[in-house]
Design a protein around this motif. Structure first.
Motif, mmCIF file in Angstrom:
data_model
loop_
_atom_site.group_PDB
_atom_site.id
_atom_site.type_symbol
_atom_site.label_atom_id
_atom_site.label_comp_id
_atom_site.label_asym_id
_atom_site.label_seq_id
_atom_site.Cartn_x
_atom_site.Cartn_y
_atom_site.Cartn_z
ATOM 1 N N GLN A 316 0.890 -0.980 0.341
ATOM 2 C CA GLN A 316 -0.469 0.298 -0.089
ATOM 3 C C GLN A 316 1.358 1.079 -0.028
ATOM 4 N N ALA A 323 -2.808 -1.048 -4.801
ATOM 5 C CA ALA A 323 -1.943 -2.424 -3.526
ATOM 6 C C ALA A 323 -2.665 -3.634 -3.802
ATOM 7 N N SER A 325 -3.405 -5.086 -1.560
ATOM 8 C CA SER A 325 -4.442 -5.619 0.028
ATOM 9 C C SER A 325 -4.399 -3.835 0.522
ATOM 10 N N ASN A 326 -4.401 -4.143 1.956
ATOM 11 C CA ASN A 326 -4.298 -2.519 2.670
ATOM 12 C C ASN A 326 -3.404 -3.187 3.683
ATOM 13 N N ILE A 327 -3.054 -3.725 3.525
ATOM 14 C CA ILE A 327 -2.212 -4.209 4.335
ATOM 15 C C ILE A 327 -1.028 -3.699 5.185
ATOM 16 N N GLY C 168 -0.714 6.052 2.380
ATOM 17 C CA GLY C 168 -0.916 4.680 1.371
ATOM 18 C C GLY C 168 -1.962 4.367 1.970
ATOM 19 N N ALA C 172 -6.006 3.060 0.014
ATOM 20 C CA ALA C 172 -5.512 1.413 -0.870
ATOM 21 C C ALA C 172 -6.782 0.410 0.794
ATOM 22 N N VAL C 176 -10.085 -1.401 -1.128
ATOM 23 C CA VAL C 176 -10.514 -2.983 -0.736
ATOM 24 C C VAL C 176 -12.000 -3.016 -0.017
#
Lengths: 445, 124, 482
Positions: A316, A323, A325-327, C168, C172, C176
């Protein structure tokens, strides 16, 4: 000044003076007066350390812990033994007071530990690429599902109804917002219903998601499922119990494209549900689609081996809205605990622990059936956890066990209303014959 | 600035070399210099249909991911497999390291691309 | 430094398990097709080998206890030791998440009280403690926002607006959660450009995500106007609590007009970062959003605490069980240790320390926005870069030679060669003075002996690593033949 503040009152005056401000308030002039807090926050006044310990200890003492109440509860969180060295090593400040290893020159400890963790997860799962860990088993499974949809450009997943209910609920939450269609495949004698899988799988199916051993403790025929899945060019996501992987065939060997699971059994305390860690490993082909941090090996200018965060363009902070994932965080300290656990147990110890689980759960099962107060729910093979049908309602049974200092099993009917009085019992290597006999005696009364 | 006269260029720093109806696409030397060491090239599958302006390739450096846009419309008919093992080729020789070839569906799109001079002007 | 696998020798062991006291289940009672033929290749070492290994690799790390750690946006404050003690009480570590409620009343009370205290600190109605990290909190908050609009049958609200200075994770997380992301530019003061925001909002606006103070360390003085613009357009205000340390006891997001907030307990509330986790990202909401919180929420009936699952409009679960409970215990202990006065002192000293550094370095480093900052200040290495080709990365690496963890670099993206310094309230004037003097020395070195800076670090266990090869030819696990 409070004890966790570095400056003295004099320091403050001096610093303000040096930088030309008359008071602290003038540093906050950007905060409009109408939203400046005029009163004190309504929270309790500060406690001294002695008072604090007393206060929190009194809360802790209100909970019945597994040292005093013998635990036969599993269902996704297990009372395994944790080697005592781990509790001491994990207290090293260099590990727990550090942050994400953004500066590799002074973070080789964390980075090397993650690299070792990745290697061990690869060994267990039989898949070549592991990430540095995820929040927990449920979110790892969910992220695997999202990855599969991206990788296959399909938008539907099939999930076995014998996957942990909390994992299915978590997946459903994410899927609803992401517009992924989730369809369930029912069980037959406790195992995934292959006929139903065959009839439901289609060109939109990105992935088939299963758990092994499944929520009922049962060992699934993974290879048969893998065959159906791959024939359809879908991906197989397998959620596994890491302890079982020392004796059960690895997900990779059986054809899983993605292995995930709850890593708590690997040296992490029950902690009322967290923090735990989710593990994830994938095939080489999926390497650059995998979410989460990954550590790689490289060299410095002098040719010395070192480790760095790598393949970061997936993440991200670089891809932002694109991305995978936002992890951002992993569960680094929990993953370190898992690494230590697998090191202390080693090749032989892990297998031995798994064999003890297998033996003891089968002993408990056989003895319970002998009481005639319990009937088998399914007949398929199981590992450390099994399901039976109780004569008595489960809540009544657990109430009675509690009086004998036993935390009984899980009431399956909560999640599967069709399985009346079904009872899920976990028996780890920690349970002695004596404890099992006590359970059988009380439950069989 | 390093440029090849015989190529066509796009504002977004792609170059195009036309061979019959096929357009070979790469990125300019200027672009590779801006990106730094390229570590991975994500290419579309052969058979993918693209329209001019579609984002269809991703170039990854250590700390950045950059999109490459299709200069012309058509079907991706070839991908440079050498780049899979050796993405550094783009850094070493940007004008030799073509990434994909597109079988053009509207070959007149080529006419609206930039000449070397026009592109150079743009970069200044 | 060897890997644990390289220390392994057949037959060594560090485990201790009792003999089996029940009959053996023959493995052949299980179909062999389910069984592994070869054991996983885990290390075989003695207990001492393992203890030394982990001790030695730990010594290759820098933590907050090792020295100053001014990593911007990460709030690397001191992690109090008593919190570690509290989190390790048996009544917390040895309780199963599915135990009967009456056997875990202490744990439930702790969660309930922590939620109430966070609500008071942030001016929210109610908190969920379920999210495991900041980004997870963002995602949960955004899902709640989407559920709110959908529940009102307002289906056209598909866009989340974020400033270009955002972390960021914001865009993101929005993706999701199934939103489209619209970015608005910051103005020349580093704040949200009001005109840009006005142009961006509309019928399709689901909400606006803002970190306040923002990633430049600046409090957005127009916050009330911003909230009004977004609310008038029908959107919701999301507060990214990454920088909440600056406002504790000073101002509350709920009073600023925010509808949803997430907090990072591992930043603001002193829980250890653990080398990258576990974190905890509780989400608080105003009254109109409480019905959408994840299940279960911890509720209280008379003197009994219980888990409430009967919430038909809930977004559902976002992870297993109830959150990173062990982290919650630490945050709870921290708040009780600080009290209302202590929390306010946190914000005051964090802000004072950052301004002190900003003022003492701004003649040597370019400070793009020279105004009062909050808990962190953002410099640019542009002067060094232009004059001597010394980059923010070089300066960061040179700091390692002096035993400091460097600031966050190259973030926020809107500042060239950014150096983002967050000292936190834990640090004393003496530590700051030492850091300032080293930073000034490095600025001089950049001028006079730039090679010294460009080739740093010189004293660490390894020097700069080849990250390009690491990404081109990834080696992600130990293989004996390498």
């Amino acid at each position: 000044m409070s004890r966790y503040i570095g400056n003295t009152t004099d320091d403050r005056e001096q610093m303000l003076n040096e930088i030309g401000y008359k008071d602290i308030d003038s540093l906050f002039k950007a905060v409009p007066d109408s939203i400046r807090l005029k009163e004190e926050l309504k929270i309790p006044e500060a406690l001294s350390e002695m008072e604090l310990i007393k206060n929190i200890k009194s809360l802790s003492d209100k909970n019945l812990n597994t040292d005093e109440y013998v635990c036969f509860m599993g269902a996704g969180a297990y009372d395994h033994y944790i080697p005592s060295a781990i509790d001491q090593l994990i207290m090293r400040q260099e590990f727990y007071t550090a942050y994400t290893p953004y500066q590799p020159e002074i973070s080789q400890g964390t980075l090397q530990a993650i690299f070792e963790y990745q290697t061990m997860i690869s060994e267990l799962t039989g898949l070549p690429v592991s990430n540095a860990s995820m929040y927990d088993g449920a979110t790892a499974l969910t992220e695997a599902c999202i990855m599969s949809c991206e990788a296959t450009r399909r938008n539907e997943v099939l999930i076995s109804s014998a996957v942990h209910p909390e994992s299915r609920q978590t997946l459903n939450t994410y899927a609803k917002f992401r517009n992924i269609t989730v369809k369930e495949i029912s069980y037959k004698n406790g195992q995934l219903n292959l006929d139903e899988l065959n009839s439901k799988i289609n060109k939109d199916t990105a992935a088939v998601i299963m758990q092994n051993p499944n929520f009922f403790g049962i060992i699934e025929d993974v290879e048969a499922i893998a065959e159906i899945t791959h024939k359809n060019k879908s991906l197989l996501i397998l959620s596994a119990d890491p302890i079982s992987l020392s004796i059960l065939k690895s997900p990779g060997e059986m054809g899983a494209d993605i292995a995930v699971g709850e890593g708590q059994p690997l040296g992490n305390a029950l902690n009322f549900g967290g923090p735990y860690l989710g593990f994830m490993a994938v095939t080489d082909k999926l390497m650059r689609k995998m979410p989460g941090r990954i550590v790689g090996q490289t060299t410095d200018k002098e040719g010395r081996r070192g480790f760095v965060l790598t393949l970061q363009t997936r993440e991200q902070h670089i891809r932002r809205e694109k991305a995978t994932s936002n992890i951002c965080s992993n569960q680094a300290l929990n993953a370190l605990q898992a690494t230590m656990y697998l090191t202390f147990m080693g090749k032989e110890g892990l297998e031995k622990a798994a064999r003890l689980c297998l033996n003891k759960s089968h002993y408990a099962y056989n003895e319970l059936i002998k009481t005639n107060k319990f009937k088998p729910l399914f007949t398929a093979p199981f590992f450390k956890e099994f399901a039976v049908i109780s004569e008595k309602p489960i809540s009544e049974l657990n109430e009675k066990l509690l009086k004998s200092n036993i935390t009984g099993g899980y009431n399956i009917e909560n999640d599967y209303p069709e399985l009346k009085k079904a009872y899920l019992i976990a028996v780890t290597e920690k349970r002695t014959k004596e404890e099992i006999d006590a359970l059988v005696r009380k439950a069989g009364e | 600035m390093k440029l090849l006269q015989e190529l066509k260029y796009v504002e977004s720093h792609e170059w195009v070399r036309v061979e019959e109806n096929k357009a070979y696409v790469g990125i300019t030397d200027y672009a590779q210099d801006q990106l730094g060491d390229i570590v991975y090239v994500e290419v579309p599958e052969v058979g993918t249909v693209v329209e001019a302006g579609d984002q269809f390739i991703v170039l990854e450096s250590v700390k950045a991911a950059s999109d490459v846009y299709a200069p012309v419309s058509g079907i991706v008919v070839e991908v440079n497999e050498e780049l899979e093992d050796n993405p550094a080729l783009i850094n070493e020789s940007a004008f030799d390291a073509w990434i994909v070839a597109i079988d053009m569906s509207m070959s007149n799109e080529i006419d609206s691309l930039l000449s070397a001079e026009e592109y150079e002007e743009l970069c200044e | 430094m060897q890997l644990i696998f390289e220390k392994s020798k057949n037959g060594r062991k560090a485990y201790s398990l009792p003999e089996c006291d029940v009959p053996d289940v023959l493995l052949n009672s299980i179909d062999s097709k389910y069984l592994r033929t070869e054991s996983p290749d885990l290390p075989e070492v003695s207990e001492l080998d393992a203890v030394r290994h982990f001790t030695q690799i730990s010594q290759r790390n820098h933590g907050v206890d090792s020295g100053f750690y001014p990593l911007g946006s990460c709030t690397m404050k001191y992690n109090p030791k008593v919190n570690e003690l509290a989190a390790r009480f048996d009544g917390f570590t040895k309780i199963h998440p599915y135990q009967q409620e009456k056997t875990v009343q202490g744990a439930l009370k702790l969660m309930y009280d922590l939620g109430s205290m966070l609500s008071e600190i942030m001016a929210m109605e109610r908190f969920t403690l379920q999210p495991a990290a900041g980004a997870h909190g963002e995602l949960t908050g955004l899902m709640i926002m989407k559920a709110y609009h959908q529940n009102r049958d307002d289906q056209k609200r598909t866009k989340i607006i974020v400033p270009d200075s955002a972390h960021g994770t914001n865009p993101a997380s929005a993706t999701v959660a199934g939103f489209d992301v619209v970015e608005v530019k910051s103005n020349d003061k580093g704040l949200v450009d009001i005109e840009e925001l006005k142009a961006a909002v509309g019928e399709d606006t689901a909400g606006f995500m803002l970190t306040n103070p923002n990633t430049l360390g600046l409090f957005d003085e127009n916050i009330l106007e911003i909230s009004k613009i977004v609310h008038d357009a029908g959107g919701l205000m999301y507060y990214d609590g990454a920088n909440a340390n600056a406002i504790l006891g000073i101002s509350r997001p709920g009073d600023m007009g925010f509808d949803v907030v997430h907090l990072n307990l591992h930043k603001t509330f002193s829980t250890p970062h653990g080398g990258g986790g576990p974190g905890s990202g509780p989400v608080g909401v105003k009254k109109h959003l409480t019905e959408f919180l994840p299940v279960p929420v911890i509720s209280k009936k008379e003197e009994e605490y219980y888990m409430d699952y009967e919430r038909p409009n809930s977004i559902g679960k976002v992870k297993s069980f109830y959150g990173n409970f062990g982290v919650l215990v630490r945050a709870y202990a921290y708040i009780l240790s600080m009290g209302p006065d202590g929390l306010k002192e946190v914000a005051e000293n964090a802000v004072l320390n950052a301004n002190y550094i900003a003022n003492k370095l701004k003649d040597k480093y370019f400070l793009p926005i020279d105004t009062e900052c909050m808990h962190e200040c953002v410099f640019s290495a542009d002067w060094q870069k232009e004059k001597n080709e010394v980059s923010a990365l070089d300066i960061a690496k040179r700091l390692l030679d002096f035993g400091f963890h460097p600031p966050t670099i190259y973030f926020p993206l809107i500042v060239h060669e950014a150096l983002m310094i967050e000292p936190t309230e834990s640090e004393s004037k003496e530590t700051l003075d030492e850091f300032i003097s080293v930073m000034r020395q490095i600025a001089d070195e950049a001028e006079n002996t730039p090679e010294m800076v460009k080739t740093a670090p010189h004293t660490t266990v390894i020097s700069r690593l080849d990250e390009t090869t690491a990404a081109r030819k990834p080696i992600l696990r130990y293989l004996p033949f390498y």
